[in-house]
Design a protein around this motif. Structure first.
Motif, mmCIF file in Angstrom:
data_model
loop_
_atom_site.group_PDB
_atom_site.id
_atom_site.type_symbol
_atom_site.label_atom_id
_atom_site.label_comp_id
_atom_site.label_asym_id
_atom_site.label_seq_id
_atom_site.Cartn_x
_atom_site.Cartn_y
_atom_site.Cartn_z
ATOM 1 N N THR A 28 1.004 -1.425 0.185
ATOM 2 C CA THR A 28 -0.032 0.365 0.152
ATOM 3 C C THR A 28 0.856 0.966 0.210
ATOM 4 O OG1 THR A 28 -0.564 0.094 2.257
ATOM 5 C CG2 THR A 28 -1.490 -1.257 1.678
ATOM 6 N N HIS A 88 -4.418 4.289 -5.720
ATOM 7 C CA HIS A 88 -5.446 4.224 -4.643
ATOM 8 C C HIS A 88 -5.755 5.321 -3.987
ATOM 9 C CE1 HIS A 88 -2.796 3.930 -2.043
ATOM 10 N NE2 HIS A 88 -3.554 4.166 -0.986
ATOM 11 N N HIS A 116 -8.592 6.893 -0.213
ATOM 12 C CA HIS A 116 -8.708 7.935 0.273
ATOM 13 C C HIS A 116 -8.875 9.217 -0.116
ATOM 14 C CE1 HIS A 116 -5.427 5.222 2.289
ATOM 15 N NE2 HIS A 116 -4.616 5.465 0.996
ATOM 16 N N VAL A 148 -5.340 7.738 7.696
ATOM 17 C CA VAL A 148 -4.486 7.078 5.960
ATOM 18 C C VAL A 148 -4.075 4.976 6.252
ATOM 19 C CG1 VAL A 148 -2.863 7.045 3.964
ATOM 20 C CG2 VAL A 148 -4.003 9.061 4.640
ATOM 21 N N ASP A 173 -5.477 1.929 4.732
ATOM 22 C CA ASP A 173 -4.773 1.049 3.594
ATOM 23 C C ASP A 173 -4.322 -0.213 4.469
ATOM 24 O OD1 ASP A 173 -3.956 2.794 2.344
ATOM 25 O OD2 ASP A 173 -2.294 3.597 3.365
#
Ligand code: FES
Ligand SMILES: [Fe+2]
Length: 403
Positions: free
Chosen positions: A228, A234, A239, A355, A359
């Motif tokens: 990640t 992503h 996010h 975050v 993840d």
């Protein structure tokens, strides 16, 4: 051995940051292109889920390569110690009276119990000697056995062979490396880092002051978590309310340094530079996600006014392919500054923690599915996920299992 001065490092960081900025602006100017690998890459889910692979990784990677144990600033004075317990046996790293860092199995040579334990805050108190909590055998900071209560009970045993068992440790530009295997060769850090060495040296981690640390564990393979960190593909979805707002998704500048790499994700301010002559650009802050093979991610970011902060993530396999742990350490680069700056660092850190939670949630979900994926299913790393391609190619090479 560090012959690079702070002025050299500052100049080098400026130069590298500008070169990265140039590449970011070009990607944004082109409507959101990104650095690409030559093609996509498929991988067998067994790379994540197979216990035999996990064992190979343990033996061929984690017990062989130098692993980051922390930063020198955690152990500045004689008697300061640092525990490395995330992988393999517990290891105590202690600075001797001569200023030299040594590492030992954290194991009393009488009946094996742990000599040193960390306090509630994870740090160890400074000590003049190491005394075992069980029967008080006492060891000098250089590992030699200097005190045995009731010594006559051990007549006939060669006590000169009861010193602590040493493991290789090295200090390089403020980073402490260990190899978690007793009886192995000295560490050659410059050889291990190769072309990545100047990129890391310029961070001046020797002056990085610890701010806080934490640990987290998750039910997934260590590589699901690590993956990640290596792509911004992503950002816009996972996010959407954090990095996805501040940064471009799926735009990355990638630099390859053998098994190590650096990746940069442009923030939205880059757009203002498109079309401006470079002479009018503000100076770029040096930053980026630095990866030291196999498990350490050093994220350097601007901490708002006053300077930069570093977040170091060290990701470790657990006892099974489906467990892992991560040590997270936050440092202020080039020393602690005013309280206002620290508040900025904390705010930044809280945002980053959100975050991290996002993840790890997808990493855990993904791992659970990979365990029972149908025969023939492969995961695929796109051309845009080139840091992941590098990671998995180097792991495959190290364990001798073709991708
Ligand atoms: S186990 Fe350490 S003194 Fe006995
Ligand atoms: Fe993420």
């Amino acid at each position: 051995m560090n012959d690079i001065t702070p002025a050299d490092s500052a100049e080098r960081r400026r130069r590298v940051a500008r070169a990265i900025q140039r590449r970011m602006v070009a990607h944004v100017a082109a409507g959101g292109t990104t650095d690409f690998a030559s093609g996509p890459l498929e991988n067998d889910p067994a790379a994540y889920t197979d216990p035999a692979r996990a064992e190979l990784e343990r033996r061929e990677i984690f017990l062989k390569v130098p692993l980051v144990a922390g930063l020198s600033r955690a152990v500045p004075r004689p008697g300061d110690s640092l525990l490395f317990e995330e992988f393999g046996q517990s290891i105590v790293i202690v600075r001797g009276r001569d200023g030299v860092l040594r590492a030992f199995l954290n194991m009393c040579t009488h009946r094996g119990t742990k000599l040193v334990r960390a306090g509630a805050d994870g740090t160890c108190e400074r000590r003049g000697r190491m005394t075992c909590p069980f029967h008080a055998w006492t060891f000098e900071l250089d590992g030699s056995l200097v005190g045995v209560p009731g010594r006559q009970g051990f007549e006939g045993i060669d006590m000169s062979r009861r010193n602590l068992i040493q493991v290789p440790v090295a200090e390089w530009n403020g980073i402490v490396f260990v190899r978690a295997a007793a009886g192995s060769d000295e560490l050659d850090i410059p050889a291990y880092l190769g072309a990545f060495a100047p990129e890391l040296a310029q961070l001046e981690l020797a002056d990085a002051a610890p701010i806080r640390s934490s640990s987290l564990a998750a039910d997934c393979n260590w590589k699901c978590a690590l993956d990640t960190y290596g792509e911004g593909y992503h950002f816009a979805t996972l996010h959407a309310s954090t990095i996805g707002v501040s940064h471009y998704g799926n735009v990355a500048v990638f630099d390859d340094f053998g098994p190590h790499w650096r990746i940069n994700f442009p923030d939205r301010r880059v757009k203002a530079l498109v079309g401006l002559p470079e002479s009018e650009w503000p100076e770029a802050d040096y930053g980026g996600v630095h990866f030291l093979f196999p498990n350490t991610v050093v994220v350097v970011g601007s901490g708002g006014p006053g300077g930069a902060f570093v977040r170091m993530f060290r990701i470790f396999p657990g006892q099974t392919p489906g467990t892992m742990s991560c040590r997270i350490e936050v440092y202020a680069l080039r020393g602690v500054r005013a309280d206002g700056d620290r508040a900025g660092e904390f705010a930044q850190d809280d945002a980053e923690s959100d975050v991290t939670r996002e993840d790890y949630r997808v990493a855990v979900d993904g791992y659970a599915n990979l365990v029972s994926a149908p025969a023939g299913f492969t995961v695929v790393y796109g051309r845009n996920e080139l840091a992941l391609q590098s990671l998995h190619r180097h792991i495959a090479r190290a364990i001798g299992v073709p991708l």
